[in-house]
Design an enzyme around this catalytic site. Structure first.
Site, mmCIF file in Angstrom:
data_model
loop_
_atom_site.group_PDB
_atom_site.id
_atom_site.type_symbol
_atom_site.label_atom_id
_atom_site.label_comp_id
_atom_site.label_asym_id
_atom_site.label_seq_id
_atom_site.Cartn_x
_atom_site.Cartn_y
_atom_site.Cartn_z
ATOM 1 C CE LYS A 126 -4.438 1.287 0.137
ATOM 2 N NZ LYS A 126 -5.353 0.703 -0.488
ATOM 3 C CG ASP A 166 -7.337 3.635 -1.134
ATOM 4 O OD1 ASP A 166 -8.037 2.747 -1.039
ATOM 5 O OD2 ASP A 166 -6.884 4.172 -0.175
HETATM 6 P P1 NDP Z 1 -13.061 8.022 -3.062
HETATM 7 O O1 NDP Z 1 -12.144 8.820 -2.682
HETATM 8 O O2 NDP Z 1 -13.668 7.789 -4.228
HETATM 9 O O3 NDP Z 1 -14.452 8.274 -2.022
HETATM 10 C C1 NDP Z 1 -14.491 8.189 -0.522
HETATM 11 C C2 NDP Z 1 -15.812 8.675 -0.073
HETATM 12 O O4 NDP Z 1 -15.612 8.730 1.397
HETATM 13 C C3 NDP Z 1 -15.989 10.133 -0.345
HETATM 14 O O5 NDP Z 1 -17.550 10.104 -0.641
HETATM 15 C C4 NDP Z 1 -15.493 10.971 0.639
HETATM 16 O O6 NDP Z 1 -16.226 12.079 0.934
HETATM 17 C C5 NDP Z 1 -15.866 10.105 1.958
HETATM 18 N N1 NDP Z 1 -14.919 9.923 3.101
HETATM 19 C C6 NDP Z 1 -13.406 10.438 3.012
HETATM 20 N N2 NDP Z 1 -12.946 10.245 4.200
HETATM 21 C C7 NDP Z 1 -13.849 10.545 5.035
HETATM 22 C C8 NDP Z 1 -14.281 10.978 6.285
HETATM 23 N N3 NDP Z 1 -12.903 10.973 7.095
HETATM 24 N N4 NDP Z 1 -15.436 10.801 6.991
HETATM 25 C C9 NDP Z 1 -16.588 10.733 6.061
HETATM 26 N N5 NDP Z 1 -16.494 10.301 4.790
HETATM 27 C C10 NDP Z 1 -15.343 10.509 4.283
HETATM 28 O O7 NDP Z 1 -12.526 6.613 -2.434
HETATM 29 P P2 NDP Z 1 -13.056 5.258 -2.680
HETATM 30 O O8 NDP Z 1 -14.585 5.264 -2.938
HETATM 31 O O9 NDP Z 1 -12.112 4.556 -3.831
HETATM 32 O O10 NDP Z 1 -12.599 4.524 -1.396
HETATM 33 C C11 NDP Z 1 -13.529 4.099 -0.334
HETATM 34 C C12 NDP Z 1 -13.155 2.985 0.646
HETATM 35 O O11 NDP Z 1 -13.042 2.041 0.052
HETATM 36 C C13 NDP Z 1 -11.690 3.365 1.412
HETATM 37 O O12 NDP Z 1 -11.701 2.489 2.644
HETATM 38 C C14 NDP Z 1 -10.847 2.598 0.413
HETATM 39 O O13 NDP Z 1 -9.653 2.233 0.804
HETATM 40 C C15 NDP Z 1 -11.768 1.236 0.037
HETATM 41 N N6 NDP Z 1 -11.554 0.551 -1.264
HETATM 42 C C16 NDP Z 1 -11.262 1.273 -2.284
HETATM 43 C C17 NDP Z 1 -11.158 0.358 -3.511
HETATM 44 C C18 NDP Z 1 -11.395 0.903 -4.929
HETATM 45 O O14 NDP Z 1 -11.352 0.104 -5.726
HETATM 46 N N7 NDP Z 1 -11.445 2.238 -5.150
HETATM 47 C C19 NDP Z 1 -10.911 -0.924 -3.373
HETATM 48 C C20 NDP Z 1 -11.072 -1.551 -2.029
HETATM 49 C C21 NDP Z 1 -11.291 -0.752 -0.913
HETATM 50 P P3 NDP Z 1 -15.738 13.522 0.358
HETATM 51 O O15 NDP Z 1 -16.024 13.679 -1.234
HETATM 52 O O16 NDP Z 1 -16.047 14.524 0.983
HETATM 53 O O17 NDP Z 1 -14.113 13.340 0.322
#
Ligand code: NDP
Length: 444
Positions: A126, A166
Protein backbone atom coordinates in the site's frame (compact mmCIF):
# COMPACT_ATOMS: atom_id res chain seq x y z
CA UNK A 1 1.36 -15.97 27.50
CA UNK A 2 -0.03 -17.22 24.19
CA UNK A 3 1.94 -16.68 20.98
CA UNK A 4 -0.73 -14.29 19.65
CA UNK A 5 -0.65 -12.14 22.82
CA UNK A 6 3.14 -12.04 22.82
CA UNK A 7 3.22 -10.83 19.23
CA UNK A 8 0.47 -8.26 19.80
CA UNK A 9 2.32 -6.83 22.80
CA UNK A 10 5.57 -6.61 20.85
CA UNK A 11 3.89 -4.88 17.89
CA UNK A 12 2.41 -2.18 20.10
CA UNK A 13 5.77 -1.62 21.81
CA UNK A 14 7.73 -1.62 18.54
CA UNK A 15 5.33 0.55 16.54
CA UNK A 16 4.06 3.28 18.88
CA UNK A 17 1.67 5.91 17.51
CA UNK A 18 0.29 3.54 14.87
CA UNK A 19 -3.17 2.80 16.35
CA UNK A 20 -4.79 1.77 13.07
CA UNK A 21 -2.00 -0.73 12.45
CA UNK A 22 -2.41 -2.17 15.98
CA UNK A 23 -6.18 -2.41 15.38
CA UNK A 24 -5.79 -4.25 12.07
CA UNK A 25 -3.22 -6.72 13.43
CA UNK A 26 -5.31 -7.36 16.55
CA UNK A 27 -8.42 -8.04 14.50
CA UNK A 28 -6.59 -10.51 12.25
CA UNK A 29 -4.59 -12.33 14.92
CA UNK A 30 -7.53 -12.62 17.33
CA UNK A 31 -9.55 -14.44 14.73
CA UNK A 32 -6.61 -16.64 13.73
CA UNK A 33 -6.20 -17.97 17.27
CA UNK A 34 -7.61 -21.44 16.52
CA UNK A 35 -5.33 -21.89 13.48
CA UNK A 36 -2.31 -20.58 15.35
CA UNK A 37 -2.97 -22.75 18.38
CA UNK A 38 -3.28 -25.81 16.13
CA UNK A 39 0.14 -25.08 14.57
CA UNK A 40 1.84 -23.20 17.39
CA UNK A 41 5.11 -25.13 17.47
CA UNK A 42 5.84 -24.69 13.76
CA UNK A 43 4.74 -21.07 13.65
CA UNK A 44 6.82 -20.15 16.71
CA UNK A 45 9.91 -21.87 15.32
CA UNK A 46 9.40 -20.12 11.99
CA UNK A 47 8.64 -16.77 13.75
CA UNK A 48 5.80 -16.68 11.28
CA UNK A 49 3.70 -14.02 13.01
CA UNK A 50 6.73 -11.77 13.60
CA UNK A 51 7.63 -12.04 9.91
CA UNK A 52 4.05 -11.55 8.77
CA UNK A 53 3.60 -8.35 10.78
CA UNK A 54 6.92 -6.75 9.76
CA UNK A 55 6.79 -5.30 6.22
CA UNK A 56 9.37 -6.58 3.75
CA UNK A 57 10.36 -2.92 3.39
CA UNK A 58 8.87 0.56 3.62
CA UNK A 59 9.75 3.75 1.79
CA UNK A 60 9.07 7.26 3.07
CA UNK A 61 10.08 10.14 0.83
CA UNK A 62 9.85 13.88 0.16
CA UNK A 63 7.47 15.03 -2.60
CA UNK A 64 8.20 18.66 -3.56
CA UNK A 65 6.03 20.39 -6.16
CA UNK A 66 5.18 23.93 -7.26
CA UNK A 67 1.65 25.32 -6.82
CA UNK A 68 -0.13 27.73 -9.18
CA UNK A 69 1.22 30.76 -7.30
CA UNK A 70 4.82 29.63 -7.82
CA UNK A 71 5.14 28.49 -4.20
CA UNK A 72 7.01 25.24 -3.51
CA UNK A 73 4.94 22.77 -1.47
CA UNK A 74 6.29 19.66 0.27
CA UNK A 75 4.33 16.47 0.98
CA UNK A 76 5.39 13.08 2.29
CA UNK A 77 5.12 9.97 0.12
CA UNK A 78 4.92 6.36 1.32
CA UNK A 79 5.09 2.87 -0.15
CA UNK A 80 4.97 -0.14 2.13
CA UNK A 81 5.86 -3.44 0.46
CA UNK A 82 4.39 -5.78 3.02
CA UNK A 83 4.48 -9.34 1.75
CA UNK A 84 5.20 -10.86 -1.68
CA UNK A 85 5.06 -14.54 -0.84
CA UNK A 86 2.22 -15.29 -3.27
CA UNK A 87 2.85 -12.64 -5.96
CA UNK A 88 4.08 -9.10 -6.71
CA UNK A 89 3.08 -6.47 -4.15
CA UNK A 90 -0.31 -5.05 -5.06
CA UNK A 91 -2.32 -2.32 -3.35
CA UNK A 92 -3.57 1.21 -3.88
CA UNK A 93 -2.17 4.70 -3.35
CA UNK A 94 -4.15 6.87 -0.95
CA UNK A 95 -3.97 10.66 -1.32
CA UNK A 96 -5.55 12.25 1.75
CA UNK A 97 -4.34 14.65 4.47
CA UNK A 98 -4.88 11.94 7.13
CA UNK A 99 -2.28 9.62 5.55
CA UNK A 100 0.65 8.61 7.76
CA UNK A 101 2.84 5.52 8.06
CA UNK A 102 0.47 3.76 10.51
CA UNK A 103 -2.49 4.11 8.14
CA UNK A 104 -0.48 2.83 5.19
CA UNK A 105 0.78 -0.11 7.25
CA UNK A 106 -2.73 -1.06 8.39
CA UNK A 107 -3.93 -0.96 4.80
CA UNK A 108 -0.93 -2.91 3.51
CA UNK A 109 -1.35 -5.57 6.19
CA UNK A 110 -5.05 -6.04 5.39
CA UNK A 111 -4.17 -6.18 1.70
CA UNK A 112 -2.08 -9.35 2.18
CA UNK A 113 -5.13 -11.38 3.21
CA UNK A 114 -7.54 -9.69 0.82
CA UNK A 115 -5.28 -10.41 -2.13
CA UNK A 116 -4.80 -13.99 -1.01
CA UNK A 117 -8.58 -14.44 -0.74
CA UNK A 118 -9.09 -13.49 -4.40
CA UNK A 119 -7.30 -16.72 -5.35
CA UNK A 120 -5.06 -14.68 -7.70
CA UNK A 121 -1.24 -14.44 -7.47
CA UNK A 122 -0.85 -11.04 -5.79
CA UNK A 123 1.04 -10.01 -2.66
CA UNK A 124 0.23 -7.15 -0.27
CA UNK A 125 1.37 -3.52 -0.37
CA UNK A 126 0.00 0.00 0.00
CA UNK A 127 1.17 3.58 -0.46
CA UNK A 128 0.11 7.17 -0.71
CA UNK A 129 0.72 10.67 0.53
CA UNK A 130 -0.72 13.36 2.79
CA UNK A 131 -1.34 15.43 -0.37
CA UNK A 132 -4.98 16.50 -0.73
CA UNK A 133 -6.14 16.63 -4.38
CA UNK A 134 -9.31 18.45 -3.28
CA UNK A 135 -9.39 22.08 -4.41
CA UNK A 136 -6.21 21.72 -6.47
CA UNK A 137 -6.05 22.61 -10.17
CA UNK A 138 -5.32 19.89 -12.73
CA UNK A 139 -1.85 21.35 -13.20
CA UNK A 140 -1.14 21.18 -9.47
CA UNK A 141 -2.36 17.57 -9.30
CA UNK A 142 -0.11 16.74 -12.27
CA UNK A 143 2.88 18.45 -10.63
CA UNK A 144 2.34 16.46 -7.45
CA UNK A 145 1.81 13.13 -9.27
CA UNK A 146 4.94 13.61 -11.38
CA UNK A 147 7.09 14.41 -8.36
CA UNK A 148 5.59 11.49 -6.40
CA UNK A 149 6.26 9.06 -9.26
CA UNK A 150 9.80 10.36 -9.82
CA UNK A 151 10.70 8.76 -6.49
CA UNK A 152 8.20 5.86 -6.48
CA UNK A 153 9.38 4.65 -9.90
CA UNK A 154 12.61 3.39 -8.27
CA UNK A 155 10.71 0.76 -6.31
CA UNK A 156 7.89 -0.52 -8.54
CA UNK A 157 7.47 -2.54 -11.75
CA UNK A 158 5.03 -4.89 -13.48
CA UNK A 159 6.65 -7.94 -11.83
CA UNK A 160 7.65 -6.39 -8.50
CA UNK A 161 5.03 -3.95 -7.20
CA UNK A 162 1.91 -2.75 -8.99
CA UNK A 163 0.10 0.16 -7.26
CA UNK A 164 -3.49 1.21 -8.01
CA UNK A 165 -6.05 3.85 -7.00
CA UNK A 166 -7.58 4.40 -3.56
CA UNK A 167 -9.11 7.40 -1.78
CA UNK A 168 -8.07 10.51 -3.72
CA UNK A 169 -6.37 8.55 -6.50
CA UNK A 170 -8.70 8.15 -9.43
CA UNK A 171 -8.24 7.87 -13.21
CA UNK A 172 -6.76 11.39 -13.49
CA UNK A 173 -4.03 10.76 -10.92
CA UNK A 174 -3.22 7.28 -12.27
CA UNK A 175 -2.87 8.80 -15.76
CA UNK A 176 -0.35 11.43 -14.62
CA UNK A 177 1.61 8.84 -12.62
CA UNK A 178 1.68 6.34 -15.49
CA UNK A 179 2.92 9.06 -17.87
CA UNK A 180 5.76 9.97 -15.52
CA UNK A 181 6.76 6.31 -14.94
CA UNK A 182 6.98 5.80 -18.71
CA UNK A 183 9.01 8.99 -19.13
CA UNK A 184 11.53 7.99 -16.46
CA UNK A 185 11.85 4.27 -17.09
CA UNK A 186 11.22 4.23 -20.84
CA UNK A 187 9.18 1.04 -20.67
CA UNK A 188 5.51 0.52 -21.44
CA UNK A 189 4.41 -1.95 -18.79
CA UNK A 190 1.44 -2.65 -16.59
CA UNK A 191 3.02 -0.96 -13.60
CA UNK A 192 -0.21 0.62 -12.38
CA UNK A 193 -3.79 -0.56 -12.51
CA UNK A 194 -6.91 1.57 -12.75
CA UNK A 195 -5.51 2.99 -16.01
CA UNK A 196 -7.68 4.68 -18.65
CA UNK A 197 -9.14 2.41 -21.31
CA UNK A 198 -7.08 4.13 -24.02
CA UNK A 199 -3.80 3.01 -22.45
CA UNK A 200 -4.15 -0.46 -20.96
CA UNK A 201 -6.99 -0.11 -18.48
CA UNK A 202 -9.58 -2.83 -17.99
CA UNK A 203 -13.26 -2.49 -18.66
CA UNK A 204 -15.27 -2.87 -15.44
CA UNK A 205 -12.35 -1.80 -13.19
CA UNK A 206 -14.17 1.42 -12.28
CA UNK A 207 -17.27 -0.51 -11.25
CA UNK A 208 -15.44 -3.49 -9.77
CA UNK A 209 -15.27 -2.75 -6.04
CA UNK A 210 -18.88 -1.61 -5.74
CA UNK A 211 -20.23 -4.36 -8.01
CA UNK A 212 -18.09 -6.99 -6.29
CA UNK A 213 -19.40 -5.86 -2.90
CA UNK A 214 -22.94 -6.54 -4.08
CA UNK A 215 -22.07 -9.90 -5.68
CA UNK A 216 -20.62 -11.08 -2.39
CA UNK A 217 -23.47 -9.60 -0.33
CA UNK A 218 -26.04 -11.29 -2.54
CA UNK A 219 -24.31 -14.65 -2.17
CA UNK A 220 -24.10 -14.23 1.63
CA UNK A 221 -27.81 -13.36 1.76
CA UNK A 222 -28.72 -16.28 -0.51
CA UNK A 223 -26.82 -18.76 1.66
CA UNK A 224 -28.72 -17.43 4.69
CA UNK A 225 -32.21 -17.57 3.18
CA UNK A 226 -32.57 -13.94 2.00
CA UNK A 227 -32.11 -11.99 -1.24
CA UNK A 228 -31.47 -8.41 -2.36
CA UNK A 229 -34.81 -7.83 -4.02
CA UNK A 230 -36.93 -5.22 -2.24
CA UNK A 231 -34.34 -4.54 0.46
CA UNK A 232 -33.71 -1.02 1.78
CA UNK A 233 -30.00 -0.24 1.84
CA UNK A 234 -27.97 2.48 3.58
CA UNK A 235 -24.67 3.35 1.89
CA UNK A 236 -22.06 5.72 3.33
CA UNK A 237 -19.56 7.57 1.15
CA UNK A 238 -20.20 8.89 -2.32
CA UNK A 239 -16.93 8.04 -4.03
CA UNK A 240 -16.02 5.25 -6.40
CA UNK A 241 -17.06 2.35 -4.18
CA UNK A 242 -20.30 3.96 -2.96
CA UNK A 243 -21.48 5.00 -6.43
CA UNK A 244 -21.11 1.59 -8.05
CA UNK A 245 -22.38 -0.28 -5.01
CA UNK A 246 -25.51 1.87 -5.24
CA UNK A 247 -25.84 1.21 -8.96
CA UNK A 248 -25.54 -2.58 -8.60
CA UNK A 249 -27.88 -2.67 -5.59
CA UNK A 250 -30.52 -0.94 -7.72
CA UNK A 251 -29.91 -3.38 -10.59
CA UNK A 252 -30.55 -6.21 -8.10
CA UNK A 253 -33.91 -4.72 -7.12
CA UNK A 254 -32.91 -3.13 -3.80
CA UNK A 255 -33.31 0.56 -2.92
CA UNK A 256 -30.40 2.63 -1.62
CA UNK A 257 -31.69 5.56 0.43
CA UNK A 258 -28.52 7.26 1.77
CA UNK A 259 -25.07 8.41 0.69
CA UNK A 260 -22.58 10.65 2.53
CA UNK A 261 -19.36 12.59 2.19
CA UNK A 262 -16.90 14.03 4.66
CA UNK A 263 -19.19 16.96 5.52
CA UNK A 264 -22.72 15.54 5.49
CA UNK A 265 -25.20 12.98 4.23
CA UNK A 266 -28.29 12.64 2.11
CA UNK A 267 -31.50 10.75 2.82
CA UNK A 268 -33.49 10.12 -0.34
CA UNK A 269 -36.52 7.89 0.40
CA UNK A 270 -37.29 7.55 -3.32
CA UNK A 271 -33.89 5.91 -3.86
CA UNK A 272 -30.58 7.58 -4.74
CA UNK A 273 -30.45 8.84 -8.33
CA UNK A 274 -27.14 7.33 -9.43
CA UNK A 275 -26.79 9.41 -12.60
CA UNK A 276 -27.24 12.62 -10.61
CA UNK A 277 -24.79 11.39 -7.97
CA UNK A 278 -22.21 10.64 -10.67
CA UNK A 279 -22.70 14.09 -12.19
CA UNK A 280 -22.18 15.77 -8.78
CA UNK A 281 -19.25 13.62 -7.60
CA UNK A 282 -17.44 12.36 -10.72
CA UNK A 283 -17.93 15.31 -13.08
CA UNK A 284 -18.32 18.41 -10.91
CA UNK A 285 -16.38 17.02 -7.90
CA UNK A 286 -18.89 18.98 -5.77
CA UNK A 287 -20.47 18.53 -2.32
CA UNK A 288 -23.63 16.50 -1.68
CA UNK A 289 -25.53 19.75 -1.07
CA UNK A 290 -25.64 19.99 -4.88
CA UNK A 291 -27.29 16.56 -5.08
CA UNK A 292 -29.93 17.61 -2.54
CA UNK A 293 -30.49 20.93 -4.32
CA UNK A 294 -31.22 19.12 -7.61
CA UNK A 295 -33.42 16.36 -6.16
CA UNK A 296 -36.71 17.37 -4.50
CA UNK A 297 -37.12 14.03 -2.67
CA UNK A 298 -33.72 14.31 -0.93
CA UNK A 299 -32.93 15.75 2.52
CA UNK A 300 -29.40 16.96 3.29
CA UNK A 301 -28.01 16.73 6.84
CA UNK A 302 -24.72 18.12 8.13
CA UNK A 303 -22.32 15.78 9.95
CA UNK A 304 -22.75 12.03 10.51
CA UNK A 305 -26.05 10.13 10.63
CA UNK A 306 -26.36 7.54 7.85
CA UNK A 307 -26.65 4.62 10.28
CA UNK A 308 -29.64 6.13 12.09
CA UNK A 309 -31.84 5.47 9.05
CA UNK A 310 -33.93 2.28 9.14
CA UNK A 311 -32.57 -0.26 6.66
CA UNK A 312 -32.23 -3.99 5.94
CA UNK A 313 -28.64 -3.80 4.72
CA UNK A 314 -25.81 -1.39 5.59
CA UNK A 315 -22.86 -0.87 3.26
CA UNK A 316 -20.16 1.38 4.76
CA UNK A 317 -18.19 2.61 1.73
CA UNK A 318 -16.39 5.79 2.90
CA UNK A 319 -13.34 5.25 5.09
CA UNK A 320 -11.88 3.49 8.17
CA UNK A 321 -13.65 3.72 11.55
CA UNK A 322 -16.91 5.28 10.39
CA UNK A 323 -19.36 2.79 11.96
CA UNK A 324 -19.15 2.88 15.77
CA UNK A 325 -20.78 0.87 18.55
CA UNK A 326 -23.71 3.32 18.86
CA UNK A 327 -24.28 3.02 15.10
CA UNK A 328 -24.27 -0.78 15.35
CA UNK A 329 -26.85 -0.52 18.15
CA UNK A 330 -29.06 1.71 16.00
CA UNK A 331 -28.79 -0.69 13.06
CA UNK A 332 -29.73 -3.69 15.21
CA UNK A 333 -32.62 -1.80 16.80
CA UNK A 334 -33.87 -0.94 13.30
CA UNK A 335 -33.87 -4.59 12.18
CA UNK A 336 -30.80 -4.54 9.90
CA UNK A 337 -29.96 -8.09 8.74
CA UNK A 338 -26.59 -7.60 7.03
CA UNK A 339 -23.56 -5.31 7.02
CA UNK A 340 -20.96 -5.64 4.27
CA UNK A 341 -17.88 -3.43 4.26
CA UNK A 342 -17.12 -1.63 0.99
CA UNK A 343 -14.44 0.49 2.66
CA UNK A 344 -11.37 -0.84 4.47
CA UNK A 345 -12.03 -1.36 8.21
CA UNK A 346 -15.01 1.06 8.40
CA UNK A 347 -16.49 -0.80 11.39
CA UNK A 348 -14.76 -0.53 14.77
CA UNK A 349 -13.92 -3.76 16.61
CA UNK A 350 -16.63 -3.12 19.25
CA UNK A 351 -19.24 -2.44 16.58
CA UNK A 352 -18.29 -5.60 14.68
CA UNK A 353 -18.58 -7.71 17.83
CA UNK A 354 -21.97 -6.19 18.67
CA UNK A 355 -23.31 -6.87 15.17
CA UNK A 356 -22.08 -10.46 15.24
CA UNK A 357 -23.48 -11.07 18.73
CA UNK A 358 -26.84 -9.84 17.48
CA UNK A 359 -26.78 -12.24 14.52
CA UNK A 360 -26.34 -9.58 11.86
CA UNK A 361 -24.58 -11.14 8.86
CA UNK A 362 -21.23 -9.36 8.68
CA UNK A 363 -18.92 -9.44 5.65
CA UNK A 364 -15.50 -7.87 6.39
CA UNK A 365 -13.90 -5.50 3.88
CA UNK A 366 -10.99 -7.72 3.07
CA UNK A 367 -13.47 -10.12 1.46
CA UNK A 368 -16.34 -7.83 0.51
CA UNK A 369 -14.30 -5.16 -1.25
CA UNK A 370 -11.77 -7.51 -2.85
CA UNK A 371 -13.47 -7.06 -6.25
CA UNK A 372 -11.35 -3.97 -6.90
CA UNK A 373 -8.01 -5.65 -6.46
CA UNK A 374 -9.24 -8.83 -8.17
CA UNK A 375 -10.13 -6.82 -11.26
CA UNK A 376 -6.79 -5.02 -11.01
CA UNK A 377 -5.17 -8.45 -11.20
CA UNK A 378 -7.32 -9.14 -14.28
CA UNK A 379 -6.01 -5.84 -15.71
CA UNK A 380 -2.44 -7.12 -15.09
CA UNK A 381 -3.29 -10.34 -16.96
CA UNK A 382 -4.68 -8.40 -19.92
CA UNK A 383 -1.57 -6.15 -19.98
CA UNK A 384 0.71 -9.21 -19.97
CA UNK A 385 -1.29 -10.79 -22.78
CA UNK A 386 -1.46 -7.47 -24.67
CA UNK A 387 -5.20 -8.10 -25.01
CA UNK A 388 -8.38 -6.42 -23.77
CA UNK A 389 -11.36 -8.39 -22.58
CA UNK A 390 -14.97 -7.23 -22.97
CA UNK A 391 -16.94 -5.69 -20.09
CA UNK A 392 -19.05 -8.83 -19.85
CA UNK A 393 -15.98 -11.10 -19.70
CA UNK A 394 -14.41 -9.10 -16.87
CA UNK A 395 -17.71 -8.66 -15.02
CA UNK A 396 -18.50 -12.36 -15.16
CA UNK A 397 -15.00 -13.29 -13.94
CA UNK A 398 -15.48 -10.76 -11.12
CA UNK A 399 -18.80 -12.30 -10.17
CA UNK A 400 -17.24 -15.78 -10.11
CA UNK A 401 -14.36 -14.54 -7.94
CA UNK A 402 -16.68 -12.88 -5.38
CA UNK A 403 -18.95 -15.91 -5.10
CA UNK A 404 -15.87 -18.07 -4.67
CA UNK A 405 -14.44 -15.77 -1.97
CA UNK A 406 -17.67 -16.04 -0.01
CA UNK A 407 -17.61 -19.85 -0.13
CA UNK A 408 -13.90 -19.96 0.80
CA UNK A 409 -14.47 -17.93 3.92
CA UNK A 410 -17.70 -19.69 4.77
CA UNK A 411 -15.89 -23.06 4.51
CA UNK A 412 -12.88 -21.86 6.51
CA UNK A 413 -15.16 -20.62 9.31
CA UNK A 414 -16.97 -23.97 9.38
CA UNK A 415 -13.68 -25.94 9.45
CA UNK A 416 -12.69 -24.19 12.66
CA UNK A 417 -16.11 -24.46 14.30
CA UNK A 418 -16.97 -20.80 13.71
CA UNK A 419 -19.89 -21.16 11.35
CA UNK A 420 -21.30 -17.79 10.27
CA UNK A 421 -18.27 -15.86 11.59
CA UNK A 422 -17.14 -14.43 8.26
CA UNK A 423 -14.48 -12.23 9.87
CA UNK A 424 -12.69 -15.30 11.18
CA UNK A 425 -13.40 -17.16 7.93
CA UNK A 426 -11.85 -14.40 5.78
CA UNK A 427 -8.77 -14.09 7.95
CA UNK A 428 -8.25 -17.85 8.13
CA UNK A 429 -8.76 -18.47 4.41
CA UNK A 430 -6.48 -15.56 3.48
CA UNK A 431 -3.83 -16.51 6.04
CA UNK A 432 -3.55 -20.24 5.29
CA UNK A 433 -2.25 -19.75 1.76
CA UNK A 434 0.22 -17.01 2.71
CA UNK A 435 1.52 -19.03 5.68
CA UNK A 436 2.05 -22.10 3.51
CA UNK A 437 3.92 -20.05 0.89
CA UNK A 438 6.10 -18.32 3.50
CA UNK A 439 7.12 -21.58 5.14
CA UNK A 440 7.79 -23.22 1.76
CA UNK A 441 10.04 -20.34 0.71
CA UNK A 442 12.26 -20.51 3.79
CA UNK A 443 13.54 -17.75 6.05
CA UNK A 444 13.63 -14.72 3.73
P1 NDP B 1 -13.17 7.96 -2.97
O1 NDP B 1 -12.09 8.95 -2.71
O2 NDP B 1 -13.69 7.81 -4.35
O3 NDP B 1 -14.42 8.23 -2.01
C1 NDP B 1 -14.30 8.26 -0.63
C2 NDP B 1 -15.63 8.71 -0.07
O4 NDP B 1 -15.57 8.66 1.35
C3 NDP B 1 -15.99 10.13 -0.42
O5 NDP B 1 -17.37 10.25 -0.50
C4 NDP B 1 -15.43 10.91 0.77
O6 NDP B 1 -16.06 12.16 0.97
C5 NDP B 1 -15.77 9.97 1.89
N1 NDP B 1 -14.85 10.16 3.02
C6 NDP B 1 -13.49 10.17 2.99
N2 NDP B 1 -12.98 10.40 4.23
C7 NDP B 1 -14.06 10.54 5.02
C8 NDP B 1 -14.21 10.80 6.40
N3 NDP B 1 -13.15 10.96 7.20
N4 NDP B 1 -15.49 10.87 6.89
C9 NDP B 1 -16.56 10.69 6.08
N5 NDP B 1 -16.47 10.45 4.77
C10 NDP B 1 -15.24 10.38 4.26
O7 NDP B 1 -12.61 6.57 -2.42
P2 NDP B 1 -13.10 5.09 -2.75
O8 NDP B 1 -14.56 5.08 -2.96
O9 NDP B 1 -12.19 4.56 -3.79
O10 NDP B 1 -12.71 4.34 -1.40
C11 NDP B 1 -13.61 4.26 -0.29
C12 NDP B 1 -13.11 3.18 0.64
O11 NDP B 1 -13.07 1.93 -0.05
C13 NDP B 1 -11.71 3.36 1.23
O12 NDP B 1 -11.67 2.79 2.52
C14 NDP B 1 -10.86 2.53 0.29
O13 NDP B 1 -9.64 2.13 0.90
C15 NDP B 1 -11.78 1.37 0.05
N6 NDP B 1 -11.50 0.60 -1.15
C16 NDP B 1 -11.53 1.17 -2.39
C17 NDP B 1 -11.29 0.39 -3.50
C18 NDP B 1 -11.41 0.94 -4.87
O14 NDP B 1 -11.31 0.16 -5.84
N7 NDP B 1 -11.66 2.23 -5.06
C19 NDP B 1 -10.93 -1.03 -3.39
C20 NDP B 1 -11.04 -1.56 -2.05
C21 NDP B 1 -11.27 -0.75 -0.98
P3 NDP B 1 -15.50 13.48 0.24
O15 NDP B 1 -16.08 13.45 -1.13
O16 NDP B 1 -16.02 14.59 1.10
O17 NDP B 1 -14.02 13.36 0.30
Amino acid sequence: MSYVDEVLERIIAKNPAEPEFHQAVKEVLESLRPVIEANEETYRREALLERLTEPDRQFKFRVPWVDDKGQVQVNTGYRVQFNNSIGPYKGGLRLHPSVNLGIIKFLGFEQIFKNSLTGLPIGGGKGGSDFDPKGKSDREVMAFCQSFMTELSKYIGADTDVPAGDIGTGAREIGYMFGQFKKIRGTYEGVLTGKGLAYGGSLARTEATGYGLLYLTEEMLKCNGHDMKGKVVCVSGSGNVAIYATQKAHQMGAKVVTVSDSTGWVYDPEGIDVELLKEVKEVKRARLTEYAAARPSAEYHEGRGVWSVKCDIALPCATQNELFLEDAKALVANGCIAVAEGANMPTTLEATEYLQQNKVLFAPGKAANAGGVATSALEMSQNSERLSWTFEEVDSKLQGIMVNIFHNLDDAAKRYGKEGDYVAGANIAGFEKVAEAMIAQGVV
